[in-house]
Design a protein around this motif. Structure first.
Motif, PDB file in Angstrom:
ATOM      1  N   ILE A 142      24.311   6.495-105.466  1.00 32.13           N
ATOM      2  CA  ILE A 142      23.868   6.240-104.086  1.00 32.13           C
ATOM      3  C   ILE A 142      24.172   4.802-103.664  1.00 32.13           C
ATOM      4  CG2 ILE A 142      22.106   8.043-104.150  1.00 32.13           C
ATOM      5  CD1 ILE A 142      19.992   5.867-104.537  1.00 32.13           C
ATOM      6  N   GLN A 143      24.190   3.879-104.634  1.00 33.45           N
ATOM      7  CA  GLN A 143      24.518   2.493-104.290  1.00 33.45           C
ATOM      8  C   GLN A 143      26.013   2.330-104.035  1.00 33.45           C
ATOM      9  OE1 GLN A 143      22.863   0.240-107.584  1.00 33.45           O
ATOM     10  NE2 GLN A 143      20.986  -0.213-106.434  1.00 33.45           N
ATOM     11  N   SER A 144      26.847   2.958-104.845  1.00 35.20           N
ATOM     12  CA  SER A 144      28.298   2.800-104.699  1.00 35.20           C
ATOM     13  C   SER A 144      28.830   3.489-103.442  1.00 35.20           C
ATOM     14  CB  SER A 144      29.023   3.354-105.932  1.00 35.20           C
ATOM     15  OG  SER A 144      28.781   4.748-106.067  1.00 35.20           O
ATOM     16  N   THR A 145      28.116   4.513-102.982  1.00 32.70           N
ATOM     17  CA  THR A 145      28.559   5.228-101.777  1.00 32.70           C
ATOM     18  C   THR A 145      27.857   4.750-100.511  1.00 32.70           C
ATOM     19  OG1 THR A 145      26.912   6.942-102.177  1.00 32.70           O
ATOM     20  CG2 THR A 145      29.124   7.319-103.063  1.00 32.70           C
ATOM     21  N   GLY A 146      26.827   3.923-100.646  1.00 32.95           N
ATOM     22  CA  GLY A 146      26.076   3.454 -99.495  1.00 32.95           C
ATOM     23  C   GLY A 146      25.039   4.446 -98.993  1.00 32.95           C
TER      24      GLY A 146
END
Length: 461
Positions: free
Chosen positions: A204-208
């Motif tokens: 979820i962090q890498s995809t925003g």
């Protein structure tokens, strides 16, 4: 006539069972225009659905002027706070006026409300105390020291023992109402505290998508379903790596419902095609999940391709709820077929170190050498009744001695004839001449013959 009566009784019983097993609070309040504001708030907040899922409860309703005046004093309250306020007016047992008048004066009765089921209240702060002093029925906070702050005026509708609607003169305000912080929860921190959601955090962090989750912590709130690291590990190798960036985001968005649902609400839901955050970008009726509950209270999320079960509660403070799930949610729009069995379930490839050692020449089954099992021994000729020589020959049968013919008695005038020698039968050639039994037989025969001759002579005298 008997069948007609039985049919009427059956119809009455069926009708009673139908009423007893379900009710619709919205329809019941529609018949009371003075309660339309509360009816509207119950419907828009989703609390009406929670009420209809129950089988026995009491609603403490307030009229339009009273409720509208209170709402005007809380302009900054969000939808989640209003929903909790309404839950505090739902008592989780059937109560009518006659029953409430059974309360002993000075000994209030503590009753649990729907707010208590959210798990967000401290201790029994999701309960109310009901008092009766012999004249008035009043409602107050669960703290025995706090004075009651509302009065039950009358009963509006009763359907024993399923639902009772009572009218109160004031809004029931739960402890701590209006003091909740308005800042959104730190979703990442809540997941990190779970210690088993590192893959979900990274994705979820890498995809925003984490920022999209955070932006929904207002209004109706958000409910997030976080797969464990083991759930991601159970996916086929490369299943996520093969997705485009947009597809990966849609998969992650499918793990969030853009409505705050505490566990108490989820545990009573049976809702197909529930929209997810991915629905807002994918279009109506896409990227939905089916929410269902089992008889034991377990909550299941299914898409037709995957099935996930809700486990631990990682965070639950309105307007954000985060729950653990045991499988990754796979939307049918991206995963059109059932997933390939995970390596944990498929047979693991044999590595040289784990491969079984070559089998030693153990007959498996080897040809069996002919072992007499047990072969019949060659038959030796058994002597038929032919005598076999032995050290102790069995005695041969004694030869039959011919019985001497009776001697005719001589005429009285004639002198006795001289005895004649009776020939002795010769011993058979097969029998040895020196056989003791043969000799004794001959001697005995002669003695008997001599005795007969002597007896005959005596008779003639």
């Amino acid at each position: 006539m008997g069948r007609t009566a039985a049919g009427i009784v059956a119809a009455v019983l069926l009708s009673w069972m139908t009423v007893a097993s379900a009710f619709n609070i919205t329809l019941m309040l529609n018949a009371r225009p003075s309660l339309s504001t509360m009816n509207q708030l119950l419907t828009s907040s989703g609390i009406a659905a929670e009420i209809n899922s129950r089988t026995s409860l009491t609603l403490c309703a307030v009229t339009n002027p009273v409720l509208q005046a209170f709402v005007a004093t809380i302009p900054n309250a969000d939808a989640g706070e209003v929903a909790d306020l309404l839950r505090y007016h739902v008592f989780l047992q059937y109560l009518d006026i006659p029953e409430l008048k059974q309360i002993v004066p000075g000994s209030p009765s503590t009753v649990t409300t729907l707010l208590q089921t959210t798990g967000r209240t401290a201790g029994n702060e999701g309960s109310v105390n009901i008092y009766y002093d012999g004249t008035t029925i009043q409602v107050g906070l669960p703290d025995i020291e706090a004075p009651p702050n509302a009065t039950i005026l009358t009963g509006i509708t009763q359907n024993p023992y399923n639902i009772s609607i009572l009218q109160c003169d004031k809004v029931l305000v739960p402890p701590g109402f209006g003091t909740r912080a308005t800042d959104g929860a730190n979703i990442t921190a809540a997941l990190e505290a779970g210690l088993n959601y590192n893959t979900f955090i990274q994705l979820i962090q890498s995809t925003g998508v984490d920022a999209e989750f955070a932006a929904k912590q207002t209004g109706t709130g958000i409910t997030i379903f976080a797969p464990t690291d083991a759930a991601f590990g159970a996916l086929p190798p490369g299943a996520l790596a093969a997705l485009t960036p947009d597809q990966a985001k849609q998969v992650l968005r499918s793990h969030a419902i853009v409505t705050y649902y505490p566990l108490g609400t989820l545990s009573t839901m049976n809702k197909p095609n529930e929209p997810t955050l991915a629905t807002t970008t994918g279009g109506p009726a896409t990227y939905t999940v089916n929410v269902s509950t089992s008889s034991t209270g377990g909550v299941t999320l299914s898409t037709g391709v995957s099935t996930s079960r809700i486990g631990a509660t990682l965070f639950d403070t309105n307007p954000t709820a985060i729950f653990s799930i045991d499988n990754v949610i796979l939307p049918t729009e991206i995963f059109a077929t059932a997933p390939v069995p995970s390596p944990a379930l498929a047979p693991a490839p044999l590595t040289p170190g784990l491969a079984p050692a070559p089998l030693s020449p153990v007959p498996a089954p080897a040809p069996v050498t002919p072992v007499p099992a047990p072969a019949p021994a060659p038959l030796t000729p058994v002597p038929a009744p032919v005598p076999t020589p032995s050290s102790s020959p069995a005695p041969a049968p004694a030869p039959e001695t011919p019985t001497p013919a009776p001697v005719p008695a001589p005429d009285m005038a004639s002198p006795p004839a001289p005895p004649e020698d009776i020939p002795i039968a010769e011993t058979p050639a097969e029998t040895p001449a020196d056989s003791p039994s043969s000799a004794s037989g001959i001697c005995m025969s002669r003695v008997v013959l001599a005795a007969l001759i002597l007896f005959s002579g005596l008779m003639l005298l």
